[in-house]
Design an enzyme around this catalytic site. Structure first.
Site, PDB file in Angstrom:
ATOM      1  N   GLU A 363       0.837  -1.217   0.000  1.00  0.00           N
ATOM      2  CA  GLU A 363       0.000   0.000   0.000  1.00  0.00           C
ATOM      3  C   GLU A 363       0.865   1.258   0.000  1.00  0.00           C
ATOM      4  OE1 GLU A 363      -3.764  -0.065   1.878  1.00  0.00           O
ATOM      5  OE2 GLU A 363      -3.790  -2.253   1.963  1.00  0.00           O
TER       6      GLU A 363
HETATM    7  N1  COS Z   1      -6.240  11.099  -4.271  1.00  0.00           N
HETATM    8  C1  COS Z   1      -6.909  11.442  -5.387  1.00  0.00           C
HETATM    9  N2  COS Z   1      -6.298  11.697  -6.561  1.00  0.00           N
HETATM   10  C2  COS Z   1      -4.962  11.591  -6.595  1.00  0.00           C
HETATM   11  C3  COS Z   1      -4.189  11.243  -5.478  1.00  0.00           C
HETATM   12  C4  COS Z   1      -4.887  10.976  -4.277  1.00  0.00           C
HETATM   13  N3  COS Z   1      -4.241  10.637  -3.185  1.00  0.00           N
HETATM   14  N4  COS Z   1      -2.903  11.213  -5.811  1.00  0.00           N
HETATM   15  C5  COS Z   1      -2.842  11.548  -7.109  1.00  0.00           C
HETATM   16  N5  COS Z   1      -4.103  11.781  -7.576  1.00  0.00           N
HETATM   17  C6  COS Z   1      -4.470  12.199  -8.907  1.00  0.00           C
HETATM   18  C7  COS Z   1      -3.768  13.499  -9.266  1.00  0.00           C
HETATM   19  O1  COS Z   1      -4.519  14.608  -8.840  1.00  0.00           O
HETATM   20  C8  COS Z   1      -3.717  13.399 -10.755  1.00  0.00           C
HETATM   21  O2  COS Z   1      -5.019  13.704 -11.284  1.00  0.00           O
HETATM   22  P1  COS Z   1      -5.210  14.540 -12.620  1.00  0.00           P
HETATM   23  O3  COS Z   1      -4.647  13.692 -13.724  1.00  0.00           O
HETATM   24  O4  COS Z   1      -6.672  14.691 -12.679  1.00  0.00           O
HETATM   25  O5  COS Z   1      -4.431  15.799 -12.429  1.00  0.00           O
HETATM   26  C9  COS Z   1      -3.504  11.925 -11.015  1.00  0.00           C
HETATM   27  O6  COS Z   1      -4.002  11.248  -9.857  1.00  0.00           O
HETATM   28  C10 COS Z   1      -2.066  11.580 -11.231  1.00  0.00           C
HETATM   29  O7  COS Z   1      -1.343  11.922 -10.062  1.00  0.00           O
HETATM   30  P2  COS Z   1       0.220  12.077 -10.016  1.00  0.00           P
HETATM   31  O8  COS Z   1       0.649  12.905 -11.199  1.00  0.00           O
HETATM   32  O9  COS Z   1       0.595  12.515  -8.670  1.00  0.00           O
HETATM   33  O10 COS Z   1       0.707  10.580 -10.279  1.00  0.00           O
HETATM   34  P3  COS Z   1       2.170   9.976 -10.259  1.00  0.00           P
HETATM   35  O11 COS Z   1       2.285   9.044 -11.402  1.00  0.00           O
HETATM   36  O12 COS Z   1       3.182  11.071 -10.109  1.00  0.00           O
HETATM   37  O13 COS Z   1       2.176   9.003  -8.973  1.00  0.00           O
HETATM   38  C11 COS Z   1       2.390   8.219  -6.768  1.00  0.00           C
HETATM   39  C12 COS Z   1       1.998   9.347  -7.748  1.00  0.00           C
HETATM   40  C13 COS Z   1       3.836   7.788  -6.872  1.00  0.00           C
HETATM   41  C14 COS Z   1       2.132   8.837  -5.437  1.00  0.00           C
HETATM   42  C15 COS Z   1       1.475   7.015  -7.006  1.00  0.00           C
HETATM   43  O14 COS Z   1       1.808   6.337  -8.187  1.00  0.00           O
HETATM   44  C16 COS Z   1       1.494   6.041  -5.845  1.00  0.00           C
HETATM   45  O15 COS Z   1       0.873   6.263  -4.824  1.00  0.00           O
HETATM   46  N6  COS Z   1       2.209   4.924  -5.995  1.00  0.00           N
HETATM   47  C17 COS Z   1       2.209   3.872  -5.025  1.00  0.00           C
HETATM   48  C18 COS Z   1       1.153   2.898  -5.400  1.00  0.00           C
HETATM   49  C19 COS Z   1       0.918   1.935  -4.306  1.00  0.00           C
HETATM   50  O16 COS Z   1       0.690   2.293  -3.167  1.00  0.00           O
HETATM   51  N7  COS Z   1       0.946   0.641  -4.683  1.00  0.00           N
HETATM   52  C20 COS Z   1       0.762  -0.404  -3.756  1.00  0.00           C
HETATM   53  C21 COS Z   1      -0.574  -0.990  -3.926  1.00  0.00           C
HETATM   54  S1  COS Z   1      -0.805  -2.190  -2.723  1.00  0.00           S
HETATM   55  S2  COS Z   1      -2.710  -2.394  -2.842  1.00  0.00           S
END
Ligand code: COS
Length: 633
Positions: A363
């Site tokens: 997560e």
């Molecule tokens: N809640 C709602 N929307 C979100 C968000 C959140 N917490 N985080 C990002 N978004 C939205 C952004 O607003 C953006 O939306 P728009 O395209 O409408 O502008 C979109 O999602 C893309 O966000 P961002 O550009 O931040 O994406 P990135 O590719 O830079 O990735 C991280 C961000 C690294 C934070 C993300 O890929 C992540 O959390 N990775 C880990 C995944 C994970 O936890 N995997 C394990 C799963 S185990 S079940």
């Protein structure tokens, strides 16, 4: 900020604690040892109203707050981290997105049985090329009438395959990044939706974890969650809440280990007094208690923010990262206090020690969570980097020829395969001891689960003899079916095959297996499922029944002579698909470097598509700078 749990919270804690002590503690060792999902105990959680703690009563929930949910996960994890994550994945990752983004009828149909504990839920986001970079999703959902057709797969899925309801993400609009990903509710039992074998894990072994495979799975359009293109945001928001659950799990595991160590330190006498009074130990205990208090405040604070509809993404990430990093320190100290006894199987502290590790990974790895927290504080880094990085994704085994022979008589397809292999430099007059270690073999024939009954290994052995190959298998064939010893399975965790020729029989191509063959010069796949991932990762493939193909292939490789045993043949260069040169000459304007493209013609000069340069009228001029035709080189 004053954090005080209420009388109701503490009553709930006592109820869950009593349940965990009575129903789970006595079997926790066995669940861990046998990697068994606690089916009956999870049913009881449902009957106690604990499978839908934060959801409204009208959808079968208990309508309690998020802190109550965190306390329940904490208390289950205090006894068994695996049971804690079963509740957490079910409640946060499956029920929550349906509650938050589902239509009324989706909530009635799916949230209600989830909250009542009649059905278990799971969440599918992670893929081979979409781990921390969740946007790398490659599973596709193509519209087809009233349905979407899902193809691809998800890995490391908690509660699979016991769950009956799955929230999964898939690409609906390729090339649109986050906005091209959508979320779907997928029920177990849909045609083409299958599971791989369970992973054999370091910890949380009472929870089930395996891969989801989607092979042309038709999902009714009404199962789209939210709107098309909202899937990535739904997944990210889901993980924000999920991280509170994992933080609570880490806290509970550490609390359990702490209590075990504290009790032991009071009864274990060395140097004439309980070791608890030894300052080296008592300071450890003091530090552990302090860390637990800090973690608990962070977990409850994040849950409280969520309950009160305040922004909580940063606080949830902080709590998960902090509670799990410190959780590792606490379980380490706890085991240290037990000394050699803590190192023994059957000791709860040994299990807590293993269970705690995953909390820093899933997560959102704690590295990603620091990036998330930093993003809230310093802002997000600019998207474009000056450094061009190789885009992740694509086949696990890299660029391959992917020549799939799916049509025509089997004999002809086999002949084409043999011809192609010989053209690539394979000499089939040579032989190899079939028991040669996989890592030393130049060629292997590898069987997957598709081989069926053990007696069918005879087909593969005969082929291995004629192909001059050693025999090997995929992990489930060795581990679950026990057809071969464990040292013959190929995979990321097993033996790596780095030789020349790999022939996979009935191997579907799970990511873990493919990582073990990515250095092979040539990959051949034989499988009756045209959508098996191995076909996207091979040089040559034949789609069809191995029982029909293998005897023909074996005969085609038989030169009628005994095979010559040779030293390890030298490495054959990997076959890279050839770039075709353009079929026509290129003509470039000497004035401005404009290139005439025969395919496009020159619409402005009324030159039709496909007109060769030689056929252009003499008066035609360069559409960019007006140079005469004869000035083209
Ligand atoms: N809640 C709602 N929307 C979100 C968000 C959140 N917490 N985080 C990002 N978004 C939205 C952004 O607003 C953006 O939306 P728009 O395209 O409408 O502008 C979109 O999602 C893309 O966000 P961002 O550009 O931040 O994406 P990135 O590719 O830079 O990735 C991280 C961000 C690294 C934070 C993300 O890929 C992540 O959390 N990775 C880990 C995944 C994970 O936890 N995997 C394990 C799963 S185990 S079940």
């Amino acid at each position: 900020m004053l954090f005080q749990t209420t009388k109701e919270h503490e009553a709930l804690r006592m109820k869950v604690r009593a349940f965990a002590e009575k129903e789970i503690k006595p079997i926790a060792f066995a669940l861990d040892k046998e990697s068994t999902f606690p089916v009956e105990q999870v049913k009881m959680l449902g009957e106690m109203g604990l499978m839908g703690i934060p959801y409204p009563k009208k959808y079968g929930g208990a309508e309690l707050d998020f802190m109550s949910y965190a306390i329940a996960v904490e208390e289950l994890s205090r006894i068994d981290g695996g049971t804690g994550v079963i509740l957490s994945a079910h409640t946060s990752l499956c029920a929550w997105p349906i509650y938050a983004y589902g239509t009324e009828s989706q909530k009635e149909k799916y949230l209600t049985p989830l909250s009542q504990g009649k059905k278990i839920g799971a969440f599918g986001l992670t893929e081979t090329n979409a781990g921390s970079d969740a946007m790398g999703t490659e599973t596709t959902a193509d519209p087809d009438g009233d349905f979407y057709v899902l193809n691809g797969g998800k890995i490391f899925i908690t509660n699979a395959d016991v769950a009956e309801i799955y929230v999964v993400t898939a690409v609906t609009n390729p090339g649109m990044g986050a906005r091209g990903i959508s979320a779907f509710i997928v029920e177990k039992g849909r045609q083409g939706f299958t599971f791989t074998d369970h992973y054999d894990k370091l910890g949380i072994r009472s929870s089930s974890t395996c891969e989801l495979v989607f092979n042309n799975v038709r999902i009714p359009k009404e199962n789209l969650l939210g709107k098309e293109g909202e899937g990535f945001r739904i997944a990210m928001a889901t993980l924000d809440g999920g991280r509170i659950g994992i933080a609570a799990q880490a806290l509970g595991i550490a609390q359990g280990a702490f209590e075990e160590a504290l009790a032991y330190s009071k009864e274990r006498v060395q140097f004439g007094k309980p070791i608890a009074y030894n300052q080296a130990i008592s300071f450890k205990i003091a530090d552990m208690a302090t860390k637990l208090r800090a973690s608990r405040l962070m977990v409850y604070s994040a849950a409280d923010l969520k309950e009160n509809k305040q922004p909580y993404g940063m606080e949830a990430a902080m709590a998960k990262q902090y509670a799990s990093d410190l959780g590792l320190e606490i379980v380490n100290d706890a085991l240290q206090i037990f000394g050699g006894s803590g190192f023994m199987k059957g000791m709860a502290v040994e299990r807590h020690y293993r269970d705690a590790k995953i909390c820093t990974i899933y997560e959102g790895t704690n590295e990603i969570l620091r990036a998330v927290v930093a993003g809230y504080i310093v802002g997000k880094p600019p998207k474009e980097s000056a450094v061009k990085v190789k885009k992740a994704g694509g086949p696990v085994t890299g660029v391959r020829k992917k020549i799939i022979l799916s049509d025509g008589p089997v004999k002809e397809r086999v002949a084409k395969l043999v011809e192609a292999l010989k053209a690539d430099g394979y000499d089939f007059t040579i032989g190899l001891d079939p028991q040669t270690p996989v890592s030393a073999a130049g060629r292997v024939v590898c069987v997957g689960k598709g081989i069926g009954e053990k007696k069918n290994l005879g087909f593969a052995e005969a082929l291995a003899h004629q192909a001059g190959a050693a025999i090997s298998c995929s992990r489930p064939v060795a581990e679950n079916q026990k057809y071969m010893p464990l040292n013959r399975y190929i995979g990321m965790s097993g033996q790596k095959f780095t030789g020349n020729l790999y022939i996979g029989i009935g191997v579907s191509g799970a990511g873990q297996h493919l990582k073990g063959i990515k250095s092979a010069s040539t990959i051949v796949a034989i499988n009756n499922n045209a959508n098996a991932p191995i076909f996207k990762n091979c040089d040559y493939g034949i789609v069809g029944d191995f029982a029909e193909i293998l005897p023909l292939l074996t005969a085609a490789l038989d030169n009628g002579q005994p095979k010559k045993l040779v030293e390890q043949p030298k490495k054959i260069k990997r076959a890279v698909p050839k770039k075709l040169p353009p079929s026509y000459k290129i003509h470039i304007c000497s004035g401005c470097a404009y290139e005439y493209d025969q395919g496009l013609g020159d619409p402005e000069g009324d030159i039709l598509e496909g007109t060769p340069f030689a056929m252009l009228p003499d008066e035609w001029i360069c559409p960019v700078c007006g140079e005469d035709k004869e000035q083209f080189i």
